[in-house]
Scaffold this active site. Sequence first.
Site, PDB file in Angstrom:
ATOM      1  N   SER A 143       0.351  -7.151 -21.224  1.00  0.00           N
ATOM      2  CA  SER A 143       0.480  -6.465 -22.516  1.00  0.00           C
ATOM      3  C   SER A 143      -0.905  -5.950 -22.885  1.00  0.00           C
ATOM      4  O   SER A 143      -1.898  -6.406 -22.302  1.00  0.00           O
ATOM      5  CB  SER A 143       0.945  -7.489 -23.563  1.00  0.00           C
ATOM      6  OG  SER A 143       0.744  -6.998 -24.869  1.00  0.00           O
ATOM      7  N   TYR A 156       0.137 -16.128 -27.337  1.00  0.00           N
ATOM      8  CA  TYR A 156       0.745 -15.035 -26.550  1.00  0.00           C
ATOM      9  C   TYR A 156      -0.369 -14.258 -25.850  1.00  0.00           C
ATOM     10  O   TYR A 156      -0.312 -13.998 -24.641  1.00  0.00           O
ATOM     11  CB  TYR A 156       1.541 -14.126 -27.488  1.00  0.00           C
ATOM     12  CG  TYR A 156       2.162 -12.904 -26.835  1.00  0.00           C
ATOM     13  CD1 TYR A 156       3.231 -13.017 -25.951  1.00  0.00           C
ATOM     14  CD2 TYR A 156       1.682 -11.617 -27.130  1.00  0.00           C
ATOM     15  CE1 TYR A 156       3.806 -11.889 -25.368  1.00  0.00           C
ATOM     16  CE2 TYR A 156       2.252 -10.483 -26.556  1.00  0.00           C
ATOM     17  CZ  TYR A 156       3.314 -10.634 -25.690  1.00  0.00           C
ATOM     18  OH  TYR A 156       3.892  -9.512 -25.108  1.00  0.00           O
ATOM     19  N   LYS A 160      -1.188 -13.876 -21.836  1.00  0.00           N
ATOM     20  CA  LYS A 160      -1.265 -12.561 -21.177  1.00  0.00           C
ATOM     21  C   LYS A 160      -2.643 -12.368 -20.538  1.00  0.00           C
ATOM     22  O   LYS A 160      -2.739 -11.819 -19.437  1.00  0.00           O
ATOM     23  CB  LYS A 160      -0.949 -11.438 -22.174  1.00  0.00           C
ATOM     24  CG  LYS A 160       0.491 -11.452 -22.701  1.00  0.00           C
ATOM     25  CD  LYS A 160       1.521 -11.251 -21.609  1.00  0.00           C
ATOM     26  CE  LYS A 160       2.931 -11.012 -22.147  1.00  0.00           C
ATOM     27  NZ  LYS A 160       3.950 -10.942 -21.093  1.00  0.00           N
TER      28      LYS A 160
HETATM   29  N1  LIG Z   1       8.255  -4.480 -26.003  1.00  0.00           N
HETATM   30  C1  LIG Z   1       6.949  -4.403 -26.084  1.00  0.00           C
HETATM   31  O1  LIG Z   1       6.399  -3.717 -26.960  1.00  0.00           O
HETATM   32  C2  LIG Z   1       6.073  -5.164 -25.137  1.00  0.00           C
HETATM   33  C3  LIG Z   1       4.704  -4.979 -25.225  1.00  0.00           C
HETATM   34  C4  LIG Z   1       3.868  -5.660 -24.352  1.00  0.00           C
HETATM   35  C5  LIG Z   1       4.402  -6.508 -23.411  1.00  0.00           C
HETATM   36  N2  LIG Z   1       5.739  -6.680 -23.340  1.00  0.00           N
HETATM   37  C6  LIG Z   1       6.241  -7.632 -22.337  1.00  0.00           C
HETATM   38  O2  LIG Z   1       7.355  -7.088 -21.671  1.00  0.00           O
HETATM   39  C7  LIG Z   1       8.225  -8.138 -21.257  1.00  0.00           C
HETATM   40  C8  LIG Z   1       9.657  -7.824 -21.673  1.00  0.00           C
HETATM   41  O3  LIG Z   1       9.713  -7.807 -23.083  1.00  0.00           O
HETATM   42  P1  LIG Z   1      10.812  -6.966 -23.911  1.00  0.00           P
HETATM   43  O4  LIG Z   1      10.067  -6.061 -24.794  1.00  0.00           O
HETATM   44  O5  LIG Z   1      11.840  -6.419 -23.023  1.00  0.00           O
HETATM   45  O6  LIG Z   1      11.381  -8.148 -24.820  1.00  0.00           O
HETATM   46  P2  LIG Z   1      12.885  -8.574 -25.220  1.00  0.00           P
HETATM   47  O7  LIG Z   1      13.698  -7.378 -25.511  1.00  0.00           O
HETATM   48  O8  LIG Z   1      12.713  -9.638 -26.242  1.00  0.00           O
HETATM   49  O9  LIG Z   1      13.436  -9.215 -23.868  1.00  0.00           O
HETATM   50  C9  LIG Z   1      12.887 -10.402 -23.379  1.00  0.00           C
HETATM   51  C10 LIG Z   1      13.628 -10.838 -22.133  1.00  0.00           C
HETATM   52  O10 LIG Z   1      13.057 -12.083 -21.682  1.00  0.00           O
HETATM   53  C11 LIG Z   1      14.069 -13.063 -21.602  1.00  0.00           C
HETATM   54  N3  LIG Z   1      13.543 -14.366 -22.001  1.00  0.00           N
HETATM   55  C12 LIG Z   1      12.876 -14.685 -23.142  1.00  0.00           C
HETATM   56  N4  LIG Z   1      12.609 -16.002 -23.189  1.00  0.00           N
HETATM   57  C13 LIG Z   1      13.120 -16.529 -22.042  1.00  0.00           C
HETATM   58  C14 LIG Z   1      13.202 -17.830 -21.508  1.00  0.00           C
HETATM   59  N5  LIG Z   1      12.681 -18.894 -22.152  1.00  0.00           N
HETATM   60  N6  LIG Z   1      13.815 -18.021 -20.320  1.00  0.00           N
HETATM   61  C15 LIG Z   1      14.356 -16.968 -19.655  1.00  0.00           C
HETATM   62  N7  LIG Z   1      14.303 -15.713 -20.097  1.00  0.00           N
HETATM   63  C16 LIG Z   1      13.717 -15.485 -21.281  1.00  0.00           C
HETATM   64  C17 LIG Z   1      15.167 -12.606 -22.559  1.00  0.00           C
HETATM   65  O11 LIG Z   1      16.435 -13.070 -22.134  1.00  0.00           O
HETATM   66  P3  LIG Z   1      17.260 -14.316 -22.739  1.00  0.00           P
HETATM   67  O12 LIG Z   1      17.051 -14.295 -24.218  1.00  0.00           O
HETATM   68  O13 LIG Z   1      18.657 -14.018 -22.317  1.00  0.00           O
HETATM   69  O14 LIG Z   1      16.698 -15.529 -22.069  1.00  0.00           O
HETATM   70  C18 LIG Z   1      15.099 -11.099 -22.376  1.00  0.00           C
HETATM   71  O15 LIG Z   1      15.835 -10.711 -21.251  1.00  0.00           O
HETATM   72  C19 LIG Z   1       7.650  -9.422 -21.867  1.00  0.00           C
HETATM   73  O16 LIG Z   1       6.883 -10.105 -20.910  1.00  0.00           O
HETATM   74  C20 LIG Z   1       6.743  -8.909 -22.974  1.00  0.00           C
HETATM   75  O17 LIG Z   1       5.693  -9.804 -23.266  1.00  0.00           O
HETATM   76  C21 LIG Z   1       6.590  -6.032 -24.180  1.00  0.00           C
END
Ligand SMILES: NC(=O)c1ccc[n+]([C@@H]2O[C@H](COP(=O)([O-])OP(=O)(O)OC[C@H]3O[C@@H](n4cnc5c(N)ncnc54)[C@H](OP(=O)(O)O)[C@@H]3O)[C@@H](O)[C@H]2O)c1
Length: 266
Positions: A143, A156, A160
């Site tokens: 991130s 967090y 990261k």
């Molecule tokens: N969106 C952004 O702006 C952003 C920015 C920087 C980095 N990221 C990174 O991108 C990645 C994906 O994030 P996203 O934006 O797609 O978030 P999201 O929509 O909240 O999705 C998160 C995913 O991770 C899974 N997850 C969460 N906790 C878990 C656990 N304890 N065990 C297994 N699975 C788990 C969730 O599935 P379940 O709930 O079904 O378990 C879901 O599929 C993350 O690593 C996040 O830090 C995102």
Amino acid sequence: MNKPFKDKVVWITGASAGIGEALALAFAKEEARLILSARRANELNRVAQQTGLPPLDILVLPFDLNDTSKATALAAQVINKFGRIDILINNGGNSQRSEAMQSSEALERQLMEVNYFSAVNISKAVLPYMKRQKSGHIVVLSSIAGKFGFYLRSSYSAAKHALHGYFESLRLETETLGISTLIVCPGKIKTNISINALTAQGETHNKMDASHEKAMLAETCATIILQSILQKKEEVLIGGKELLAVKLKRFFPKWFATVIRKQSPY
Ligand SMILES: NC(=O)c1ccc[n+]([C@@H]2O[C@H](COP(=O)([O-])OP(=O)(O)OC[C@H]3O[C@@H](n4cnc5c(N)ncnc54)[C@H](OP(=O)(O)O)[C@@H]3O)[C@@H](O)[C@H]2O)c1
């Protein structure tokens, strides 16, 4: 049309929503073979159905990233079905919306487990197979919070940052085995990440942050990740104007120190 991911075996964690779901659909279009992981089996099955892939080409493998002590057995299940693994995408994760002083040790450990140790454990479980194949690609979702600390994100951001130290080292140690490592640093992507972020009490924040509502679509982010894998990039920043903060910190650190203090945590 040329489909470079055709028949590649791709394991995606966090595939039940957001960026992981978009990645699953993008790889399915490329006719890759998929392993979808997250906690919610029903949501994984929904995504699996949406990919349109036949059962032979898809495996739903639910588990909790908070406990990856069985990562070796999970990787063995993948190998049992597909015989190989070409790309692992350590995407699943949880953000944080709590001040360091209010955050319990339990919450801090959970954020490290889900965002850092899970990626280490799952990667180590697939690396012996990639070594045997003399090829493979490890992708990890960091991130911009892996580039600088920010309000309400202490653990967090720490997790990261840790990914960079670990996976930069791993890249050096495994590239001669034919294994590539890509670190993805999204800025703001329009997903439910802020809604699912953990508060000091370990509950979900349950609010969509304004900065995420207007952000880049997960589908666009997924397309850029696929391109970055093909181009064997080592690191990629994905997002909008928020990415300027990364450049600002690197080239104008004093200016960055003023600017970052003026940003909303939401
Ligand atoms: N969106 C952004 O702006 C952003 C920015 C920087 C980095 N990221 C990174 O991108 C990645 C994906 O994030 P996203 O934006 O797609 O978030 P999201 O929509 O909240 O999705 C998160 C995913 O991770 C899974 N997850 C969460 N906790 C878990 C656990 N304890 N065990 C297994 N699975 C788990 C969730 O599935 P379940 O709930 O079904 O378990 C879901 O599929 C993350 O690593 C996040 O830090 C995102």
